[in-house]
Design a protein around this motif. Structure first.
Motif, PDB file in Angstrom:
ATOM      1  N   ALA A 205     -42.359  60.457-107.012  1.00  0.00           N
ATOM      2  CA  ALA A 205     -41.649  59.305-106.452  1.00  0.00           C
ATOM      3  C   ALA A 205     -40.667  58.690-107.445  1.00  0.00           C
ATOM      4  O   ALA A 205     -39.590  58.222-107.051  1.00  0.00           O
ATOM      5  N   ASP A 206     -41.015  58.674-108.730  1.00  0.00           N
ATOM      6  CA  ASP A 206     -40.093  58.132-109.727  1.00  0.00           C
ATOM      7  C   ASP A 206     -38.809  58.962-109.779  1.00  0.00           C
ATOM      8  O   ASP A 206     -37.697  58.427-109.795  1.00  0.00           O
ATOM      9  N   THR A 207     -38.973  60.293-109.828  1.00  0.00           N
ATOM     10  CA  THR A 207     -37.817  61.183-109.885  1.00  0.00           C
ATOM     11  C   THR A 207     -36.981  61.075-108.613  1.00  0.00           C
ATOM     12  O   THR A 207     -35.745  61.060-108.655  1.00  0.00           O
ATOM     13  N   PHE A 208     -37.667  60.988-107.474  1.00  0.00           N
ATOM     14  CA  PHE A 208     -36.993  60.831-106.182  1.00  0.00           C
ATOM     15  C   PHE A 208     -36.149  59.554-106.189  1.00  0.00           C
ATOM     16  O   PHE A 208     -34.978  59.559-105.794  1.00  0.00           O
ATOM     17  N   ALA A 209     -36.739  58.447-106.652  1.00  0.00           N
ATOM     18  CA  ALA A 209     -36.027  57.164-106.689  1.00  0.00           C
ATOM     19  C   ALA A 209     -34.827  57.236-107.617  1.00  0.00           C
ATOM     20  O   ALA A 209     -33.753  56.701-107.309  1.00  0.00           O
ATOM     21  N   GLY A 210     -34.992  57.910-108.769  1.00  0.00           N
ATOM     22  CA  GLY A 210     -33.882  58.035-109.703  1.00  0.00           C
ATOM     23  C   GLY A 210     -32.726  58.815-109.110  1.00  0.00           C
ATOM     24  O   GLY A 210     -31.554  58.457-109.294  1.00  0.00           O
ATOM     25  N   ILE A 260     -43.864  57.503-121.612  1.00  0.00           N
ATOM     26  CA  ILE A 260     -42.801  58.437-121.998  1.00  0.00           C
ATOM     27  C   ILE A 260     -42.116  59.039-120.773  1.00  0.00           C
ATOM     28  O   ILE A 260     -40.872  58.977-120.676  1.00  0.00           O
ATOM     29  N   PRO A 261     -42.846  59.642-119.822  1.00  0.00           N
ATOM     30  CA  PRO A 261     -42.134  60.159-118.649  1.00  0.00           C
ATOM     31  C   PRO A 261     -41.444  59.068-117.844  1.00  0.00           C
ATOM     32  O   PRO A 261     -40.420  59.310-117.196  1.00  0.00           O
ATOM     33  N   LYS A 262     -41.986  57.841-117.888  1.00  0.00           N
ATOM     34  CA  LYS A 262     -41.351  56.739-117.158  1.00  0.00           C
ATOM     35  C   LYS A 262     -39.969  56.431-117.738  1.00  0.00           C
ATOM     36  O   LYS A 262     -38.984  56.321-116.996  1.00  0.00           O
ATOM     37  N   VAL A 263     -39.883  56.302-119.061  1.00  0.00           N
ATOM     38  CA  VAL A 263     -38.584  55.985-119.662  1.00  0.00           C
ATOM     39  C   VAL A 263     -37.641  57.176-119.607  1.00  0.00           C
ATOM     40  O   VAL A 263     -36.416  57.009-119.540  1.00  0.00           O
ATOM     41  N   GLU A 264     -38.200  58.392-119.624  1.00  0.00           N
ATOM     42  CA  GLU A 264     -37.348  59.575-119.469  1.00  0.00           C
ATOM     43  C   GLU A 264     -36.711  59.595-118.078  1.00  0.00           C
ATOM     44  O   GLU A 264     -35.552  59.988-117.922  1.00  0.00           O
ATOM     45  N   THR A 265     -37.454  59.140-117.071  1.00  0.00           N
ATOM     46  CA  THR A 265     -36.896  59.033-115.731  1.00  0.00           C
ATOM     47  C   THR A 265     -35.818  57.958-115.696  1.00  0.00           C
ATOM     48  O   THR A 265     -34.811  58.109-114.991  1.00  0.00           O
ATOM     49  N   CYS A 266     -36.002  56.880-116.454  1.00  0.00           N
ATOM     50  CA  CYS A 266     -34.966  55.837-116.550  1.00  0.00           C
ATOM     51  C   CYS A 266     -33.673  56.425-117.112  1.00  0.00           C
ATOM     52  O   CYS A 266     -32.570  56.153-116.605  1.00  0.00           O
ATOM     53  N   ILE A 267     -33.785  57.227-118.166  1.00  0.00           N
ATOM     54  CA  ILE A 267     -32.609  57.858-118.763  1.00  0.00           C
ATOM     55  C   ILE A 267     -31.938  58.788-117.757  1.00  0.00           C
ATOM     56  O   ILE A 267     -30.703  58.826-117.629  1.00  0.00           O
ATOM     57  N   TYR A 268     -32.754  59.545-117.025  1.00  0.00           N
ATOM     58  CA  TYR A 268     -32.231  60.444-115.990  1.00  0.00           C
ATOM     59  C   TYR A 268     -31.428  59.652-114.955  1.00  0.00           C
ATOM     60  O   TYR A 268     -30.321  60.061-114.574  1.00  0.00           O
ATOM     61  N   ALA A 269     -31.962  58.509-114.520  1.00  0.00           N
ATOM     62  CA  ALA A 269     -31.265  57.697-113.524  1.00  0.00           C
ATOM     63  C   ALA A 269     -29.942  57.170-114.071  1.00  0.00           C
ATOM     64  O   ALA A 269     -28.928  57.149-113.362  1.00  0.00           O
ATOM     65  N   LEU A 270     -29.940  56.733-115.320  1.00  0.00           N
ATOM     66  CA  LEU A 270     -28.692  56.261-115.944  1.00  0.00           C
ATOM     67  C   LEU A 270     -27.678  57.396-116.013  1.00  0.00           C
ATOM     68  O   LEU A 270     -26.485  57.182-115.787  1.00  0.00           O
ATOM     69  N   ASP A 271     -28.152  58.600-116.327  1.00  0.00           N
ATOM     70  CA  ASP A 271     -27.257  59.756-116.369  1.00  0.00           C
ATOM     71  C   ASP A 271     -26.646  60.043-115.002  1.00  0.00           C
ATOM     72  O   ASP A 271     -25.536  60.567-114.907  1.00  0.00           O
ATOM     73  N   GLN A 272     -27.404  59.705-113.930  1.00  0.00           N
ATOM     74  CA  GLN A 272     -26.914  59.953-112.576  1.00  0.00           C
ATOM     75  C   GLN A 272     -25.922  58.888-112.099  1.00  0.00           C
ATOM     76  O   GLN A 272     -25.292  59.048-111.060  1.00  0.00           O
ATOM     77  N   GLY A 273     -25.779  57.796-112.851  1.00  0.00           N
ATOM     78  CA  GLY A 273     -24.786  56.787-112.490  1.00  0.00           C
ATOM     79  C   GLY A 273     -25.319  55.406-112.191  1.00  0.00           C
ATOM     80  O   GLY A 273     -24.563  54.517-111.798  1.00  0.00           O
ATOM     81  N   VAL A 274     -26.652  55.187-112.367  1.00  0.00           N
ATOM     82  CA  VAL A 274     -27.216  53.851-112.157  1.00  0.00           C
ATOM     83  C   VAL A 274     -26.772  52.935-113.300  1.00  0.00           C
ATOM     84  O   VAL A 274     -26.752  53.344-114.461  1.00  0.00           O
TER      85      VAL A 274
END
Length: 304
Positions: A205-210, A260-274
């Motif tokens: 769900a975290d990855t999906f949301a990102g 760690i995976p939570k903040v890595e998902t945050c970085i992924y979302a920022l990379d996607q344009g959030v």
């Protein structure tokens, strides 16, 4: 909007104090006017009806304030409970659930059925107009099979494990969401998607949301968790972080374990344009409103 009997027990202050609170919220409301905010909703908050109804009221208030909220929900504990009830034994590899054909049917039933419609019902009961969707609808999310290397403790080497019908986002099509947002509707999304192979996949769900937040170029992505945010070594919340700060805190051992995976998902979302991602405690009443519409916020804001 239906009257909430619990509000009668809440101190409201003088009319002047109420007006001052609204005035303090005004610049924040203007900041998010007609902006998209994606909220990942999960954890223990989903199992508490009082907190769930508060969350629903927050979503309605945001929509009425001109914000475009999108809810993405999880449901791991509920899936586990249903599998146990049906006598389906879960197998794990390296701490990850192997999702076979029998399990994915239960996953889809629980996520797209009972959980999704419960959240929709809560929002609608508070005067909103929520609609329940999943990644399959309108080909919103096309998934690909996830193969993750798992380190075996005894052998100390990595093996690629077949996790079954576990996927990750491959392509995002926002056509359906573009038609919904800005029309007084609140989409509630279950992280189930179809692959190009025609199979159904369960997506984290975290990855999906990102992925959804990135595709929508969301102003904010909020992760409602079971912790107040990212903590320093003294267990005090860190109010703001940049991506470089996160990498440093992981390296020095400040950020550990499940964060760690939570903040890595945050970085992924920022990379996607959030524009910004926030980790905050979903058990705090009206945490979303505190984060978005007050000066001090309620969690850890992560930006590029």
């Amino acid at each position: 909007m239906p009257t909430n009997p619990r509000l009668s027990d809440t101190p409201k202050g003088s009319p002047e104090e109420q007006a001052e609170i609204l005035m303090q919220a005004l610049p924040h409301m203007l900041r998010y006017d007609d902006q998209t905010v994606v909220v990942k909703y999960g954890g223990h908050a989903m199992g508490n009806e009082t907190v769930a109804r508060d969350f629903a009221r927050d979503m309605v208030l945001l929509e009425q304030s001109g914000v475009n909220p999108v809810v993405v929900h999880g449901g791991g504990p509920q899936i586990g409970a249903m599998l146990k009830k049906l006598g389906i034994v879960s197998q794990f590899s390296g701490g990850l659930r192997v999702t076979d054909s029998a399990t994915i049917e239960i996953v889809e039933m629980v996520l797209c059925g009972s959980i999704n419609k419960q959240i929709v019902g809560f929002i609608n009961a508070e005067g909103g107009r929520a609609i329940g969707l999943c990644g399959k609808d309108g080909n919103m999310v096309t998934a690909k099979k996830l193969e993750r290397p798992v380190t075996e403790d005894d052998a100390h080497h990595e093996d690629h494990v077949d996790l079954g019908f576990v996927g990750e986002p491959d392509r995002i099509d926002t056509t359906v969401l573009d038609q919904v947002l800005g029309r007084e509707l609140i989409p509630v999304l279950a992280p189930v998607a179809q692959g190009s192979d025609g199979e159904t996949y369960n997506v984290n769900a975290d990855t999906f949301a990102g992925a959804i937040a990135g595709a929508l170029k969301a102003k904010r992505l909020l992760f409602l968790t079971d912790v107040p945010g990212v903590l320093d070594k003294n267990k005090q919340i860190i109010k703001e972080l940049k991506v470089d700060d996160i990498r440093r805190l992981i390296a020095d051992g400040t950020i550990t374990g499940g964060m760690i995976p939570k903040v890595e998902t945050c970085i992924y979302a920022l990379d996607q344009g959030v524009e910004g991602v926030v980790i905050l405690d979903g058990k705090v009443p009206h945490a979303v409103l505190l984060e978005l519409l007050t000066d001090h916020g309620a969690g850890t804001l992560i930006t590029r």
